[in-house]
Design a protein around this motif. Sequence first.
Motif, PDB file in Angstrom:
ATOM      1  N   GLU A 236     120.738  44.073  59.729  1.00  0.00           N
ATOM      2  CA  GLU A 236     120.209  45.360  59.266  1.00  0.00           C
ATOM      3  C   GLU A 236     119.096  45.161  58.243  1.00  0.00           C
ATOM      4  N   ILE A 237     119.291  44.203  57.340  1.00  0.00           N
ATOM      5  CA  ILE A 237     118.254  43.931  56.335  1.00  0.00           C
ATOM      6  C   ILE A 237     116.976  43.472  57.009  1.00  0.00           C
ATOM      7  N   VAL A 238     117.128  42.611  58.005  1.00  0.00           N
ATOM      8  CA  VAL A 238     115.926  42.143  58.736  1.00  0.00           C
ATOM      9  C   VAL A 238     115.217  43.324  59.380  1.00  0.00           C
ATOM     10  N   ASN A 239     115.989  44.230  59.963  1.00  0.00           N
ATOM     11  CA  ASN A 239     115.377  45.418  60.559  1.00  0.00           C
ATOM     12  C   ASN A 239     114.686  46.278  59.501  1.00  0.00           C
ATOM     13  N   HIS A 240     115.371  46.446  58.348  1.00  0.00           N
ATOM     14  CA  HIS A 240     114.760  47.221  57.268  1.00  0.00           C
ATOM     15  C   HIS A 240     113.483  46.547  56.760  1.00  0.00           C
ATOM     16  N   ILE A 241     113.505  45.233  56.674  1.00  0.00           N
ATOM     17  CA  ILE A 241     112.295  44.531  56.241  1.00  0.00           C
ATOM     18  C   ILE A 241     111.164  44.775  57.226  1.00  0.00           C
ATOM     19  N   SER A 242     111.511  44.758  58.514  1.00  0.00           N
ATOM     20  CA  SER A 242     110.474  45.048  59.527  1.00  0.00           C
ATOM     21  C   SER A 242     109.952  46.472  59.380  1.00  0.00           C
ATOM     22  N   ASP A 243     110.877  47.403  59.143  1.00  0.00           N
ATOM     23  CA  ASP A 243     110.448  48.803  58.963  1.00  0.00           C
ATOM     24  C   ASP A 243     109.573  48.957  57.730  1.00  0.00           C
ATOM     25  N   VAL A 244     109.972  48.316  56.635  1.00  0.00           N
ATOM     26  CA  VAL A 244     109.188  48.420  55.405  1.00  0.00           C
ATOM     27  C   VAL A 244     107.818  47.787  55.584  1.00  0.00           C
ATOM     28  N   ASN A 245     107.773  46.655  56.249  1.00  0.00           N
ATOM     29  CA  ASN A 245     106.472  46.009  56.510  1.00  0.00           C
ATOM     30  C   ASN A 245     105.573  46.901  57.366  1.00  0.00           C
ATOM     31  N   ARG A 246     106.190  47.489  58.380  1.00  0.00           N
ATOM     32  CA  ARG A 246     105.417  48.395  59.244  1.00  0.00           C
ATOM     33  C   ARG A 246     104.955  49.612  58.464  1.00  0.00           C
ATOM     34  N   ASN A 247     105.860  50.175  57.654  1.00  0.00           N
ATOM     35  CA  ASN A 247     105.495  51.330  56.838  1.00  0.00           C
ATOM     36  C   ASN A 247     104.436  50.969  55.814  1.00  0.00           C
ATOM     37  N   LEU A 248     104.551  49.749  55.263  1.00  0.00           N
ATOM     38  CA  LEU A 248     103.564  49.296  54.276  1.00  0.00           C
ATOM     39  C   LEU A 248     102.182  49.160  54.911  1.00  0.00           C
ATOM     40  N   ARG A 249     102.169  48.623  56.112  1.00  0.00           N
ATOM     41  CA  ARG A 249     100.874  48.506  56.806  1.00  0.00           C
ATOM     42  C   ARG A 249     100.295  49.896  57.109  1.00  0.00           C
ATOM     43  N   GLN A 250     101.175  50.817  57.471  1.00  0.00           N
ATOM     44  CA  GLN A 250     100.723  52.180  57.750  1.00  0.00           C
ATOM     45  C   GLN A 250     100.187  52.841  56.482  1.00  0.00           C
ATOM     46  N   LEU A 251     100.895  52.646  55.344  1.00  0.00           N
ATOM     47  CA  LEU A 251     100.445  53.218  54.073  1.00  0.00           C
ATOM     48  C   LEU A 251      99.116  52.610  53.638  1.00  0.00           C
ATOM     49  N   GLU A 252      99.008  51.311  53.814  1.00  0.00           N
ATOM     50  CA  GLU A 252      97.743  50.656  53.432  1.00  0.00           C
ATOM     51  C   GLU A 252      96.591  51.132  54.316  1.00  0.00           C
ATOM     52  N   SER A 253      96.907  51.327  55.596  1.00  0.00           N
ATOM     53  CA  SER A 253      95.858  51.867  56.493  1.00  0.00           C
ATOM     54  C   SER A 253      95.472  53.292  56.087  1.00  0.00           C
ATOM     55  N   GLU A 254      96.501  54.082  55.768  1.00  0.00           N
ATOM     56  CA  GLU A 254      96.236  55.457  55.327  1.00  0.00           C
ATOM     57  C   GLU A 254      95.484  55.463  54.018  1.00  0.00           C
TER      58      GLU A 254
END
Length: 421
Positions: free
Chosen positions: A303-321
């Motif tokens: 679950e943590i690995v999945n959350h890390i993937s989600d956070v990384n994806r969200n972080l990339r989205q936030l940085e793009s935004e």
Amino acid sequence: MFKESKSRRVGAMNIVGQSVGRSSRMPLKYTDDDWDFNNRIKFRITDDQQKLAERIVAESKRVVDETKDTTQNWQREVEHHMKERTSEIKFLVDELNKQKKTALLEDEALSTYCNRIVHAINFLKEKSLEICQKCCIYREGRIGVDLVDDEVDRQLRQELKVTKGCLSLLDKTLKESAEQLRKLRAAMYLLDKDLGHKDKSLLIDQANLTLRQTQQNVRNQRELAIPKCVYSLSEWEHKTYTNIKDNAKELNSAKQLRAYVDILLKQVVEDMQNQTDRTNEAFEMRIEEMRHVKKMLEQKHSEIVNHISDVNRNLRQLESELSDREESLHLCMVRLSNRCQRPGLELTCDAVQKALNSEMRVLKDNICKLKKKIAENKASLRYLLHVQIMQEEEINIKANSLKIDEVDCMTIRRALRYQPF
């Protein structure tokens, strides 16, 4: 009469001597009375000696008959007592042989019991004690929080205590058995010694029963030594029956000791098996608990690995935004800068100017919000990565503990199967 004839004969000799003289001596002459007297004396002496001889012969025959009868009676009496004595000795020899046979069987049985005790001691030392100590040493290899004084450790210490207690009892019982075996063999030695003496005495008396005074070997024996007996019959009987009694006492003690050894070995097997089962049960519960915790940690790790993937994806989205909003802000600021170049009265605060100012404020607020969220996401990512590392360490700790308990300890503990010794 004899004195009178002797005086007359002397007188005659004197008369003859006086008449004849010294130059010529005449032979001695006796009278008729002397001759008759002499004959009667000789007859009388002969008759007396004949009567005396007859009395002596008759008395001798009586003495011979009496001594013969007495000797025969005493020989019969002696032979009767010798037969009774041999019967008594045979009876005691049979009793001693029975006691000896029983003692030999008991000696063999007690020796077997000593071997059983030695086998039990060796098993407890080489298997139970060594395996328990190895398990304690293996479990010292746990790391982190798993190095805990859990139920398995407590049961292992209890198992170690029970094993040492059983070893102490078995060692004490082995010494008692060895001492009882020594006493039994000492009693057997006295039986053998007494039995040897009685066998020799029996052979002597049986040989005496076959002896006859007409035998050549009896006649040829000279200078026979006849020592005095130093022991009484009561002392003889007391010594023999004491040996039998002592042997019976040691036999009874040996039987009681064997019964105690049976109970002790059975109790040792039950105690060790019960404690081993409790320890194994604690191991199994701990292993099952460890597996469950390890499985939960692995699920959490996933679950943590999945959350890390989600956070990384969200972080990339936030940085793009954020990048888009910064470009939009730059565009807004470029427009405002361009409108500042309007001439004269055209430099007025119209609706466009107000809209651009409002857009710039909104964009700046949005950029701030995006940067804040990016910072929060990065912090969360750091925490998640830390938790991931922590979980991986915990999983490794649980895997190490599981390997120690399940592989190292339980593998060698399968050899702890207690059968009756």
